[in-house]
Write a protein that holds these residues in place. Sequence first.
Motif, PDB file in Angstrom:
ATOM      1  N   VAL A 765       1.005  -1.221  -0.020  1.00 47.26           N
ATOM      2  CA  VAL A 765      -0.223  -0.154   0.105  1.00 47.26           C
ATOM      3  C   VAL A 765       0.868   1.370   0.083  1.00 47.26           C
ATOM      4  N   LEU A 766       1.983   1.284   0.853  1.00 48.33           N
ATOM      5  CA  LEU A 766       2.739   2.616   0.743  1.00 48.33           C
ATOM      6  C   LEU A 766       3.653   2.498  -0.804  1.00 48.33           C
ATOM      7  N   GLU A 767       3.965   1.951  -1.409  1.00 46.27           N
ATOM      8  CA  GLU A 767       4.237   1.966  -2.682  1.00 46.27           C
ATOM      9  C   GLU A 767       3.404   2.539  -3.610  1.00 46.27           C
ATOM     10  N   ILE A 768       2.032   2.103  -3.383  1.00 47.54           N
ATOM     11  CA  ILE A 768       0.840   2.641  -4.209  1.00 47.54           C
ATOM     12  C   ILE A 768       0.778   3.968  -3.978  1.00 47.54           C
ATOM     13  N   MET A 769       0.756   4.270  -2.762  1.00 46.17           N
ATOM     14  CA  MET A 769       0.523   5.483  -2.254  1.00 46.17           C
ATOM     15  C   MET A 769       1.278   6.569  -2.633  1.00 46.17           C
ATOM     16  N   ARG A 770       2.496   6.170  -2.731  1.00 53.42           N
ATOM     17  CA  ARG A 770       3.745   7.074  -3.386  1.00 53.42           C
ATOM     18  C   ARG A 770       3.717   7.169  -4.729  1.00 53.42           C
ATOM     19  N   ASN A 771       3.170   6.284  -5.400  1.00 55.51           N
ATOM     20  CA  ASN A 771       3.051   6.530  -6.846  1.00 55.51           C
ATOM     21  C   ASN A 771       1.806   6.157  -7.330  1.00 55.51           C
ATOM     22  N   ILE A 772       0.703   6.726  -6.926  1.00 52.03           N
ATOM     23  CA  ILE A 772      -0.747   6.613  -7.133  1.00 52.03           C
ATOM     24  C   ILE A 772      -0.997   7.431  -8.512  1.00 52.03           C
ATOM     25  N   HIS A 773      -0.016   8.017  -9.082  1.00 54.12           N
ATOM     26  CA  HIS A 773      -0.395   8.676 -10.284  1.00 54.12           C
ATOM     27  C   HIS A 773       0.083   7.721 -11.323  1.00 54.12           C
ATOM     28  N   VAL A 774       0.900   6.497 -10.993  1.00 49.22           N
ATOM     29  CA  VAL A 774       1.175   5.571 -11.940  1.00 49.22           C
ATOM     30  C   VAL A 774       0.493   4.386 -11.602  1.00 49.22           C
ATOM     31  N   PHE A 775      -0.039   4.193 -10.733  1.00 48.33           N
ATOM     32  CA  PHE A 775      -1.058   3.133 -10.258  1.00 48.33           C
ATOM     33  C   PHE A 775      -2.431   3.229 -11.077  1.00 48.33           C
ATOM     34  N   VAL A 776      -3.003   4.424 -11.011  1.00 47.58           N
ATOM     35  CA  VAL A 776      -4.345   4.587 -11.541  1.00 47.58           C
ATOM     36  C   VAL A 776      -4.182   4.482 -12.975  1.00 47.58           C
ATOM     37  N   THR A 777      -3.091   4.294 -13.589  1.00 43.20           N
ATOM     38  CA  THR A 777      -2.788   4.488 -15.092  1.00 43.20           C
ATOM     39  C   THR A 777      -2.472   2.926 -15.545  1.00 43.20           C
ATOM     40  N   ARG A 778      -1.911   2.325 -14.684  1.00 46.80           N
ATOM     41  CA  ARG A 778      -1.604   0.840 -15.032  1.00 46.80           C
ATOM     42  C   ARG A 778      -2.419  -0.116 -14.468  1.00 46.80           C
ATOM     43  N   TYR A 779      -3.329   0.163 -13.770  1.00 45.34           N
ATOM     44  CA  TYR A 779      -4.618  -0.877 -13.138  1.00 45.34           C
ATOM     45  C   TYR A 779      -5.896  -0.288 -13.740  1.00 45.34           C
ATOM     46  N   LEU A 780      -6.759  -1.333 -13.595  1.00 47.75           N
ATOM     47  CA  LEU A 780      -8.377  -1.142 -14.077  1.00 47.75           C
ATOM     48  C   LEU A 780      -8.971  -1.735 -12.927  1.00 47.75           C
ATOM     49  N   TYR A 781     -10.050  -1.074 -12.352  1.00 44.01           N
ATOM     50  CA  TYR A 781     -10.900  -1.192 -11.209  1.00 44.01           C
ATOM     51  C   TYR A 781     -12.034  -2.054 -11.780  1.00 44.01           C
ATOM     52  N   ASN A 782     -12.487  -3.126 -11.055  1.00 39.84           N
ATOM     53  CA  ASN A 782     -13.780  -3.829 -10.932  1.00 39.84           C
ATOM     54  C   ASN A 782     -14.719  -3.196  -9.733  1.00 39.84           C
ATOM     55  N   LEU A 783     -15.586  -2.940 -10.160  1.00 37.88           N
ATOM     56  CA  LEU A 783     -16.727  -2.365  -8.849  1.00 37.88           C
ATOM     57  C   LEU A 783     -17.223  -3.344  -8.179  1.00 37.88           C
ATOM     58  N   ASN A 784     -17.770  -4.492  -8.764  1.00 36.67           N
ATOM     59  CA  ASN A 784     -18.494  -5.663  -7.974  1.00 36.67           C
ATOM     60  C   ASN A 784     -17.593  -6.342  -7.193  1.00 36.67           C
ATOM     61  N   ASN A 785     -16.342  -6.749  -7.542  1.00 34.08           N
ATOM     62  CA  ASN A 785     -15.597  -7.681  -6.923  1.00 34.08           C
ATOM     63  C   ASN A 785     -14.469  -6.891  -6.042  1.00 34.08           C
ATOM     64  N   GLN A 786     -14.415  -5.546  -6.134  1.00 34.10           N
ATOM     65  CA  GLN A 786     -13.385  -4.453  -5.586  1.00 34.10           C
ATOM     66  C   GLN A 786     -12.011  -5.357  -5.608  1.00 34.10           C
ATOM     67  N   ILE A 787     -11.416  -5.225  -6.925  1.00 32.61           N
ATOM     68  CA  ILE A 787     -10.453  -5.762  -7.236  1.00 32.61           C
ATOM     69  C   ILE A 787      -9.781  -4.752  -8.358  1.00 32.61           C
ATOM     70  N   PHE A 788      -8.314  -4.826  -8.315  1.00 33.99           N
ATOM     71  CA  PHE A 788      -7.648  -3.792  -9.263  1.00 33.99           C
ATOM     72  C   PHE A 788      -6.848  -5.109 -10.193  1.00 33.99           C
ATOM     73  N   VAL A 789      -6.953  -4.895 -11.611  1.00 35.58           N
ATOM     74  CA  VAL A 789      -6.396  -5.915 -12.318  1.00 35.58           C
ATOM     75  C   VAL A 789      -5.273  -4.977 -13.223  1.00 35.58           C
ATOM     76  N   GLU A 790      -4.064  -5.552 -13.405  1.00 35.82           N
ATOM     77  CA  GLU A 790      -3.059  -4.945 -14.028  1.00 35.82           C
ATOM     78  C   GLU A 790      -3.440  -4.840 -15.530  1.00 35.82           C
ATOM     79  N   LYS A 791      -3.242  -3.676 -16.235  1.00 37.34           N
ATOM     80  CA  LYS A 791      -3.545  -3.435 -17.556  1.00 37.34           C
ATOM     81  C   LYS A 791      -2.894  -4.266 -18.700  1.00 37.34           C
ATOM     82  N   ASN A 792      -1.528  -3.972 -18.229  1.00 34.07           N
ATOM     83  CA  ASN A 792      -0.600  -4.735 -19.415  1.00 34.07           C
ATOM     84  C   ASN A 792       0.646  -5.084 -18.419  1.00 34.07           C
ATOM     85  N   SER A 793       1.290  -6.222 -19.137  1.00 28.04           N
ATOM     86  CA  SER A 793       2.198  -6.927 -18.164  1.00 28.04           C
ATOM     87  C   SER A 793       3.351  -7.449 -19.175  1.00 28.04           C
ATOM     88  N   GLN A 794       4.559  -7.482 -19.010  1.00 32.10           N
ATOM     89  CA  GLN A 794       5.395  -8.375 -19.916  1.00 32.10           C
ATOM     90  C   GLN A 794       5.512  -9.538 -19.632  1.00 32.10           C
TER      91      GLN A 794
END
Length: 1130
Positions: A765-794
């Motif tokens: 959480v601390l890492e997300i908090m410090r880089n929240i501007h990066v996190f919101v662009t790289r992860y997608l949110y699912n409302l019903n399951n309350q889960i963030f899924v990575e958008k792209n990955s190598q």
Amino acid sequence: MEKQWEFDKFHEDSYELAKNAEIKKYKNFLQTYSKNLYNLEENLHKFPYNQFDFDLDPINLESIPYEQGSLLQLIKTDNKVLNKIVTVFAALTTEIDLLVREGENKYAYGLLLYGEGPEVSKENGHNLTQMAKFVSFLQELSCFVNRSYEVIKSTLHQLNVAYSAQKAAYNIDTTEMHLRSIFLSLGNLFRILLSIDLAIEYNPHLRDDWNAYKRMVKNVHHNPNKFDVDIKKFYRFEKHLIELEGKLLDGYVFQNCVEQIFDDKNSMISRNMVLSSEIFFNIKQIYDEIEPNINENSNTDTRHKFVSVCTLTVLYNQIYRNLDKKFFKALWETNKKIPVIILNGVLPWFSNDFLLAKLPNLAGLVDKNPSQSNTTAKQAFYQLKILNLPKIYPQVNATLNVWFVKMQALNDLSVQGCLNNEQLLLQGIEFSNYLNYTVSLFLNLALNLRVAITKSNLLELCKLIELVKAIQKTYYEKKEILTISKQYILQSINRKLLSFIQTAKKRITSDKKYTEKRLDILSGLVLAGNALNGPSTKERLLIAGFGLTIANRMKTFRTEENVDELLKKLENFAYLESRIKASNDFGYLYWHFKVLLPIYLTDIYENVNIPNKIQYIIWSLRDILDKFNFCRHISHDLVCEKYLRDILRILNKNFLERICRDIETDLRLSIHLELKSDQSKLFKDGIKDLAKFVNLQPIVIHDKFIDVKTHVIQYLDRTFYNLTAVALHDWKAYSEMRNLAEQKYNLVLSEPYLPSSTLEQGLDVLEIMRNIHVFVTRYLYNLNNQIFVEKNSQNKCLNTINIRHVANSIRTHGIGIMNTTVNFTYQYLKKQFYIFSQFLFDEHIKAKLIRDISFFKESKASLNQKYPYERAEKFNRAIRKLGVLADNQTYLDQFRLLISHIGNAIGYVRMIRSGGLNFCSNSIRFVPDIDDIVNFEEYSTDLENKLSEQTTLAAKNLDSILTTLVKNFSEGSDYFKILVDVFKNEFRSEKNMHLKNFYIILPSLTLNYVEYMIGAKEKISKKNSNDAAFTDDGFAIGIAYILKLLNQNHDFDSLHWFDSVQDKFKSNTESIVNQQKTQQSDDKLVQTQALTLQRYTTYQREFNLLQFALASAQIFFRSEENENTPEKTD
């Protein structure tokens, strides 16, 4: 016994009883005091540091002579005329001395310190506020200057009467009587007036702010009604400002003084040739005394006397216009030996420039091109000093080492032992004066000539500062012996003087010839003897000096009876502490420390020899602190605070931070020995003994107490905790580094007490908090399951973050990170909303939105209250015409992404709150009943056999923990409400009216989102799965959040957009079905119609999903007032 004390006859011994009782009390007091003093001494000896610090001294020993008595009480002889004359000149000299002390401190430093302190904004007029406050100081300075003019004029008038060719009954014979102290005092006062001129000239802030203040006053003058001022009072104020400028700020304070009219009807000074001869004789006598010894190494008194000679010469020429050219030529040549003198430690005064400006005609006679000669002399003098600078420290250091050894060996408190210390005590002051002035001369001369001082020369100056402060430290440590020796020496000198005076009296009285001159001489001896019979106060020494001056005629004293020298020595020892303090005063370093201190600290760190030397420089930087009290443009506390802040910043950057980093690096390298590092660097740079820095004495600056060891401990504790928290698997390495720090540097670090990590920790959480501007662009949110899924990955798999991961992070870091996360989110949203506002404020976008709003309002009835689908498609096409970015995205695509990022940030806050509740519920599950929790502290104290204090404290801590858990579990914080409240007023303000158009762009925006989601889902099954996604509910949450901020839920509902979409696709589907029924069978056409129906179904499903997600998201932002307010109808 006093007569009024009468006792009862039956108690004749009552006096004895009372006396014995008081003596007994006094003995008890002494015993208690001695015991407490012994305990204090024992405890201080246990303290690891022998801190030399005046601020921390509980008791300060001073032996300054003091007496409650007036001049009239001290001047008593049978010669009434002599009494009056001495009283007048003693009073004038005393007044001049008071003016000199006041001018040196209050006014000189008040002018020099103007503009110092926190930086002010000229645009906001803060500099005008400072000048407005400073005007009262300038008025006081004007009064001081007027008083100085009056005292100087009065002194000259009294001298005119005393040295008159006409004999009068109220005068004495002044033949061969030279009142040298009067002229030295006048010269000192002239020096102060010069210092005021120089302080104004060398302070650029003062002139700039004064000019700005005058412009402001002119504006008020032209618009008095606008500023609501009394015009009559304001005109008087404006006139007063003009007077202040002419008298003070134009730089003619000294010039106006010597050019004032000294003659009046009763006293024609300019025609008194006796006084003319006397003034020139005294100037010449003072000059002849200092000329053989004057150079840059002269003591302070000699330099001040030289300034006095120059100023008195200008005064003499101004009054009598017959200055001896031969003397002026000698004076001009002397100036070449010492072309500059530093006044007040910071003001360079160039003697030849002064004489050239005040006596231009005479300067032209002795030098054809005096201006060029002066410039050449300055440059040559500075270059010579630069060459000799490296030689000063080795020469002085050898002699001073002998002096230090002798001072440390002083232990003999006998009378003869103390008398033998006379020369030794004065020798340290001479060295301090010489070294202090050398440092001041170099720094201020280089600044005036705008010449850069090399690093090596600055370090040489720092060595001289260290020596001076070492001398001061030695005096301080030997204060007890110094005080006792001083008293014996004063008594010895007094005895010699009184003996010489007594012998002279006998010689005078043995001659039976009576003359008035002999009577005056005898009266002078009586006056001097009476003055010396008492404490050596300034008043008594002054009167004794006048008495000896009057008496020292007709060979009253023999050659070996050097009374003038003894009197000067008596004055030096009477105020020995003041002279020590003045000789060690480095207040002028305030104007140079920003250059000097970083270089010195860097050198100390890179050359670890005696790091304790840093204390000497810090002590020198404290000398200015008491002078901050003379600041009048701003509170002296603010100036002091800014000064201390600058010192601490430099100390941290160039010293403390380097120590901390190098110790951390050393610990790391020691732990990771298996790493093959470049060992050759160690042989090049050497190995620093960092333990010397850790063991430094605490650095004290005013109220700041800096312990290097504590600072390093705090740095390592903070660093090790943060790094362990980020990478819990490295806990063992940091634990070893803590142990090594204790063994190697004696640094006892705190245990972090961090729990071990879990396998399901996930992204921290601390890492997300410090880089929240990066996190919101790289992860997608699912409302019903309350889960963030990575958008792209190598990788072949995508990372996910859910409530369990957040709960584990909270368990590691504590509940406190929840509020910090919300704060970081707020900072991020603030930046994103700025971009949001800029988009809607764009002329192209705003114009189209306004047209759509007008269209819908006008056509609402014909459209059946539904926003047309075709209008949204048309808007999208229009936006595409505005331009396409490099990645084939339109501006509307970028706006959609912005809203999705905002929604992701809100979704992250929701997950944090859910994770916190999850953590609290897991933690509190061991409590049987949260509604009925036992108070353990009461149970531990109410028992008959009371439990120990440690147990009670543990029970109290347990109660506190349980209370916190129950509160967080049952209440929690409505972070959504907080994030709405913090922005809504700004969103709904008048200046942001362009945001009101937001709701009309939503149809086009949702259409854009649906097209994006269909394309993203289709990519899932394809080989190139970049930008593939199956969910992006951040868009729905972002829309719901912004609609709530703008209070536009009703406006958006009035569009009935989703109904319009349903109608559109329903009609399109029916049209295709009807075509299939009526038309002939054609395989290609049937296939095309089937694909079209499938596309319509897909679009309709995505719109339905978006509608459901938006409805769900709006529930988060539904407040009680919305629920209680009935829905508005169209």
